[in-house]
Motif scaffolding. Structure first.
Motif, PDB file in Angstrom:
ATOM      1  N   SER A  67       0.838  -1.200   0.000  1.00  0.00           N
ATOM      2  CA  SER A  67       0.000   0.000   0.000  1.00  0.00           C
ATOM      3  C   SER A  67       0.875   1.253   0.000  1.00  0.00           C
ATOM      4  O   SER A  67       1.906   1.301   0.677  1.00  0.00           O
ATOM      5  CB  SER A  67      -0.893   0.042   1.236  1.00  0.00           C
ATOM      6  OG  SER A  67      -1.795  -1.029   1.227  1.00  0.00           O
ATOM      7  N   VAL A  68       0.436   2.259  -0.748  1.00  0.00           N
ATOM      8  CA  VAL A  68       1.154   3.536  -0.781  1.00  0.00           C
ATOM      9  C   VAL A  68       0.582   4.450   0.299  1.00  0.00           C
ATOM     10  O   VAL A  68      -0.632   4.521   0.502  1.00  0.00           O
ATOM     11  CB  VAL A  68       1.033   4.196  -2.172  1.00  0.00           C
ATOM     12  CG1 VAL A  68       1.722   5.562  -2.177  1.00  0.00           C
ATOM     13  CG2 VAL A  68       1.625   3.301  -3.246  1.00  0.00           C
ATOM     14  N   ILE A  69       1.477   5.122   0.990  1.00  0.00           N
ATOM     15  CA  ILE A  69       1.107   6.093   2.032  1.00  0.00           C
ATOM     16  C   ILE A  69       1.701   7.432   1.615  1.00  0.00           C
ATOM     17  O   ILE A  69       2.885   7.513   1.277  1.00  0.00           O
ATOM     18  CB  ILE A  69       1.674   5.683   3.404  1.00  0.00           C
ATOM     19  CG1 ILE A  69       1.186   4.287   3.784  1.00  0.00           C
ATOM     20  CG2 ILE A  69       1.297   6.712   4.473  1.00  0.00           C
ATOM     21  CD1 ILE A  69       1.984   3.665   4.920  1.00  0.00           C
ATOM     22  N   TRP A  70       0.870   8.464   1.618  1.00  0.00           N
ATOM     23  CA  TRP A  70       1.321   9.813   1.297  1.00  0.00           C
ATOM     24  C   TRP A  70       1.291  10.632   2.582  1.00  0.00           C
ATOM     25  O   TRP A  70       0.276  10.689   3.278  1.00  0.00           O
ATOM     26  CB  TRP A  70       0.401  10.475   0.280  1.00  0.00           C
ATOM     27  CG  TRP A  70       0.424   9.842  -1.064  1.00  0.00           C
ATOM     28  CD1 TRP A  70       1.263  10.124  -2.107  1.00  0.00           C
ATOM     29  CD2 TRP A  70      -0.450   8.819  -1.546  1.00  0.00           C
ATOM     30  NE1 TRP A  70       0.966   9.341  -3.188  1.00  0.00           N
ATOM     31  CE2 TRP A  70      -0.090   8.528  -2.868  1.00  0.00           C
ATOM     32  CE3 TRP A  70      -1.505   8.105  -0.977  1.00  0.00           C
ATOM     33  CZ2 TRP A  70      -0.727   7.565  -3.628  1.00  0.00           C
ATOM     34  CZ3 TRP A  70      -2.147   7.139  -1.730  1.00  0.00           C
ATOM     35  CH2 TRP A  70      -1.755   6.884  -3.048  1.00  0.00           C
ATOM     36  N   VAL A  71       2.393  11.293   2.882  1.00  0.00           N
ATOM     37  CA  VAL A  71       2.484  12.141   4.069  1.00  0.00           C
ATOM     38  C   VAL A  71       2.728  13.571   3.591  1.00  0.00           C
ATOM     39  O   VAL A  71       3.749  13.861   2.958  1.00  0.00           O
ATOM     40  CB  VAL A  71       3.618  11.681   5.013  1.00  0.00           C
ATOM     41  CG1 VAL A  71       3.712  12.609   6.221  1.00  0.00           C
ATOM     42  CG2 VAL A  71       3.396  10.234   5.446  1.00  0.00           C
ATOM     43  N   VAL A  80       3.842  17.713   9.934  1.00  0.00           N
ATOM     44  CA  VAL A  80       2.959  16.868   9.129  1.00  0.00           C
ATOM     45  C   VAL A  80       1.559  17.458   9.190  1.00  0.00           C
ATOM     46  O   VAL A  80       1.043  17.747  10.274  1.00  0.00           O
ATOM     47  CB  VAL A  80       2.960  15.416   9.663  1.00  0.00           C
ATOM     48  CG1 VAL A  80       1.912  14.569   8.945  1.00  0.00           C
ATOM     49  CG2 VAL A  80       4.351  14.796   9.508  1.00  0.00           C
ATOM     50  N   ILE A  81       0.954  17.664   8.023  1.00  0.00           N
ATOM     51  CA  ILE A  81      -0.370  18.283   7.988  1.00  0.00           C
ATOM     52  C   ILE A  81      -1.423  17.342   7.418  1.00  0.00           C
ATOM     53  O   ILE A  81      -2.605  17.677   7.411  1.00  0.00           O
ATOM     54  CB  ILE A  81      -0.355  19.604   7.182  1.00  0.00           C
ATOM     55  CG1 ILE A  81       0.160  19.375   5.758  1.00  0.00           C
ATOM     56  CG2 ILE A  81       0.461  20.662   7.918  1.00  0.00           C
ATOM     57  CD1 ILE A  81       0.070  20.592   4.864  1.00  0.00           C
ATOM     58  N   GLY A  82      -1.011  16.168   6.973  1.00  0.00           N
ATOM     59  CA  GLY A  82      -1.969  15.213   6.463  1.00  0.00           C
ATOM     60  C   GLY A  82      -1.308  13.899   6.115  1.00  0.00           C
ATOM     61  O   GLY A  82      -0.092  13.829   5.917  1.00  0.00           O
ATOM     62  N   ARG A  83      -2.129  12.857   6.073  1.00  0.00           N
ATOM     63  CA  ARG A  83      -1.634  11.531   5.732  1.00  0.00           C
ATOM     64  C   ARG A  83      -2.755  10.757   5.084  1.00  0.00           C
ATOM     65  O   ARG A  83      -3.898  10.767   5.561  1.00  0.00           O
ATOM     66  CB  ARG A  83      -1.158  10.831   7.013  1.00  0.00           C
ATOM     67  CG  ARG A  83      -0.614   9.459   6.773  1.00  0.00           C
ATOM     68  CD  ARG A  83      -0.079   8.914   8.059  1.00  0.00           C
ATOM     69  NE  ARG A  83       0.089   7.481   7.942  1.00  0.00           N
ATOM     70  CZ  ARG A  83       0.849   6.757   8.727  1.00  0.00           C
ATOM     71  NH1 ARG A  83       1.501   7.326   9.703  1.00  0.00           N
ATOM     72  NH2 ARG A  83       0.946   5.470   8.542  1.00  0.00           N
TER      73      ARG A  83
END
Length: 86
Positions: A67-71, A80-83
């Motif tokens: 799975s790809v995770i975008w941070v 960090v403002i989103g994930r």
């Protein structure tokens, strides 16, 4: 969709803007953002990044279990403002 030459020119302009913003201290260098974020991504492989200009938002991409995770990281503060992803 942009023509290949147009897309390349747009990417070049964005790269120049990002370099200028880093030199001027308006956004953190990529290495600093990576230093802060990568250690927090246990068991995930870092696969790259994007930098959106003029917002200065870095998106670091990781792979974990297929799975790809975008941070998303604020380039000004390093926070960090989103994930997205698992």
């Amino acid at each position: 969709m942009l023509a290949p030459a147009t897309a390349g020119a747009a990417q070049d302009r964005e790269a120049v803007a990002a370099a200028r913003a880093t030199r001027q201290g308006r956004i953190l260098p990529l290495k600093e953002v990576e230093r802060r974020v990568i250690p927090t991504m246990k068991d995930a492989q870092y696969i790259g990044f994007d930098l959106e200009m003029p917002s200065g938002i870095y998106t670091l991409k990781f792979l974990r279990g297929g799975s790809v995770i975008w941070v998303d990281v604020d380039g000004r503060s390093g926070q960090v403002i989103g994930r997205t992803g698992q």
